[in-house]
Design an enzyme around this catalytic site. Structure first.
Site, short mmCIF file in Angstrom:
data_model
loop_
_atom_site.label_atom_id
_atom_site.label_comp_id
_atom_site.label_asym_id
_atom_site.label_seq_id
_atom_site.Cartn_x
_atom_site.Cartn_y
_atom_site.Cartn_z
N ASP A 103 0.81 -1.22 0.00
CA ASP A 103 0.00 0.00 0.00
C ASP A 103 0.85 1.27 0.00
O ASP A 103 0.38 2.34 0.41
CB ASP A 103 -0.97 0.01 1.20
CG ASP A 103 -2.16 0.93 0.97
OD1 ASP A 103 -2.59 1.07 -0.19
OD2 ASP A 103 -2.64 1.53 1.95
N ASP A 141 -4.27 -4.86 -4.51
CA ASP A 141 -3.60 -3.59 -4.83
C ASP A 141 -2.17 -3.76 -5.34
O ASP A 141 -1.59 -2.78 -5.84
CB ASP A 141 -3.57 -2.63 -3.63
CG ASP A 141 -4.94 -2.35 -3.03
OD1 ASP A 141 -5.95 -2.67 -3.69
OD2 ASP A 141 -4.99 -1.82 -1.90
N ASP A 292 -11.78 1.00 6.07
CA ASP A 292 -10.79 1.16 5.01
C ASP A 292 -9.57 1.93 5.50
O ASP A 292 -8.52 1.91 4.86
CB ASP A 292 -11.39 1.93 3.83
CG ASP A 292 -12.52 1.17 3.16
OD1 ASP A 292 -12.33 -0.02 2.87
OD2 ASP A 292 -13.59 1.77 2.94
#
Length: 321
Positions: A103, A141, A292
């Site tokens: 991330d 991701d 989130d």
């Protein structure tokens, strides 16, 4: 005559028994294990005991659906072995989420300390699955962040190699399916751009790719994108996250639209009966109610946020293509 009558009766009984055995499987909307100890299930029980019976009933819309075990800690074996043990032959849903430099240092930063550590982690992950039935979403991701400028270029080659080796290791398990995350249509809008990155990451050896993980894009948009991407990849199948896309994406102009946006609802419930030959399953990859990130008054990423879960569940979503 009597022998023929007895034979016919025995055959009829056998067919009836066979049909009765098959009936539960035919009625099942999905083949996946539902965790009776999920955050949603425990919250619903807590609210029921506290007299919040209507809220508890609404929250069962989440608690009664299968969601995956997310594995991000140093040792994935405990969580996987627990799921496999309790599943008793059903398919366990798992998310591998420990790629190095995860991330890009944002809300869900973390991951393995280096490449060799990650490969050891994946080996333990796969070994814990053993011969169980499992569906693995590999590294949400990780590939899109190679294309959006977020992950520094010096880490790209290593990440391609790690994902390729992770797919190879997981696919050695005889009943494990692997879907490499491919973001969503609003992240990398041109599916052509995804193709080289997915191929370098080993998607050819995976069962397919995953779309819309932890996001809110509407079904029709995701399906169109996925079918195009699958065609570009030579006919690859895909799965898609419908956990929170019942109302589609938040309106334009909202800040951080991916982070706990208000007004969202549950989407299609998990099923393998998708009605689309290239879509293997609609799944709730993101646990509805897990934050989130620390935005809009929410707890840190991945932590349970019961009131947000309740908001998602209050209005049935169900966007359709």
């Amino acid at each position: 005559m009597l022998q023929r009558t007895l034979a016919a009766a025995l055959l009829a009984a056998l067919l009836t028994a066979t049909a009765a055995e098959a009936a539960p499987a035919e009625r099942e909307p999905h083949p996946f294990w539902v965790d009776p100890g999920s955050d949603a299930a425990r919250q619903a029980e807590t609210w029921r005991k506290a007299g919040r019976t209507e809220d508890a009933r609404v929250l069962r819309r989440i608690a009664d659906q299968p969601t995956p075990t997310w594995l991000a800690d140093a040792d994935p074996a405990f969580g996987i072995e627990r799921a496999v043990r309790q599943a008793k032959g059903r398919t366990v849903l798992l998310v591998a989420y420990r790629i190095p430099h995860r991330d890009c240092g944002q809300y869900s930063a973390g991951g393995a300390e280096n490449g060799p550590a990650y490969l050891r982690w994946i080996d333990r992950f796969a070994a814990a699955i053993g011969r169980a039935r499992a569906l693995v979403i590999l590294e949400p991701d990780a590939v899109p962040h190679l294309l959006d400028g977020c992950t520094p270029a010096r880490f790209h080659d290593e990440r391609f190699d790690l994902l390729d080796k992770a797919i190879d290791r997981l696919k050695r398990q005889p009943r494990t399916k692997v879907y490499l995350d491919a973001g969503h249509p609003a992240w990398v809008p041109n599916p052509w751009r995804m193709v080289p990155a997915l191929m370098r990451s080993g998607v050819a050896d995976a069962d397919g790719f995953a779309l819309n993980v932890s996001n809110f894009r509407a079904d029709a948009e995701v399906i169109t994108y996925g079918e195009t991407l699958g065609e570009l990849l030579g006919g690859k199948h895909f799965v898609m996250d419908t956990s929170r896309n019942g109302s589609g994406p938040p309106p334009p102009g909202i800040s951080e639209p991916w982070c706990n946006p208000p007004g969202r609802t549950l989407g299609r419930t998990p099923t393998t009966a998708t009605g689309h030959p290239r879509i293997d399953a609609f799944l709730w990859v993101k646990h509805p109610g897990d934050s989130d990130g620390a935005c809009r008054g929410a707890p840190p990423a991945g932590e349970w946020w019961p009131e947000y879960a309740l908001g998602l569940a209050r209005t049935a979503g169900g966007a359709r293509s």
